[in-house]
Design a protein around this motif. Sequence first.
Motif, PDB file in Angstrom:
ATOM      1  N   UNK A  32       0.853  -1.185   0.000  1.00  0.00           N
ATOM      2  CA  UNK A  32       0.000   0.000   0.000  1.00  0.00           C
ATOM      3  C   UNK A  32       0.886   1.231   0.000  1.00  0.00           C
ATOM      4  N   UNK A  33       0.413   2.266  -0.592  1.00  0.00           N
ATOM      5  CA  UNK A  33       1.124   3.540  -0.577  1.00  0.00           C
ATOM      6  C   UNK A  33       0.308   4.527   0.241  1.00  0.00           C
ATOM      7  N   UNK A  34       0.922   5.054   1.266  1.00  0.00           N
ATOM      8  CA  UNK A  34       0.256   6.041   2.115  1.00  0.00           C
ATOM      9  C   UNK A  34       0.710   7.419   1.650  1.00  0.00           C
ATOM     10  N   UNK A  35      -0.209   8.277   1.302  1.00  0.00           N
ATOM     11  CA  UNK A  35       0.203   9.606   0.845  1.00  0.00           C
ATOM     12  C   UNK A  35       0.817  10.413   1.987  1.00  0.00           C
ATOM     13  N   UNK A  36       1.780  11.259   1.641  1.00  0.00           N
ATOM     14  CA  UNK A  36       2.368  12.140   2.641  1.00  0.00           C
ATOM     15  C   UNK A  36       1.386  13.262   2.931  1.00  0.00           C
ATOM     16  N   UNK A  37       1.155  13.462   4.214  1.00  0.00           N
ATOM     17  CA  UNK A  37       0.231  14.511   4.637  1.00  0.00           C
ATOM     18  C   UNK A  37       0.888  15.288   5.763  1.00  0.00           C
TER      19      UNK A  37
END
Length: 134
Positions: A32-37
């Motif tokens: 999974x790719x977690x977006x940078x926030x």
Amino acid sequence: MTFAAVAGVACLATSVPAFAGSNASGSARITATVPEVCDISANQFVADTNGLVTGTVQEFCNSNNSYQIVAMHRPLALDEVAVVQYGRIMRDLDMTGLSLIAFRSGQRIENVNVVIDAREIEAPLAVAFTMSPV
């Protein structure tokens, strides 16, 4: 055989579950790719000409990159002085209306206490905190 009998045999043949032996193993790879926030949240701080304003800012960043906390406000007159205590950091607000408050690096979620000392201002001063990447 009739059509109903053939259909019944076909249903039985397709509904038989597959069984693995007791020594069987398997694996699956899930990625999974977690977006940078990175975000900062706070209500706008408004200081009048009478004193101190206190509040809390929440910083959130799930990135390992660096960012800076900036205070945006109206330009200050030559004889106006306002000071921000952002957690343990003390900064004078810049006359330009854009003041660097803090530098951060890495992942973080934290509530930061803020005190604005605006007793030496001539007109109300609204201060908004923002976060920007470095």
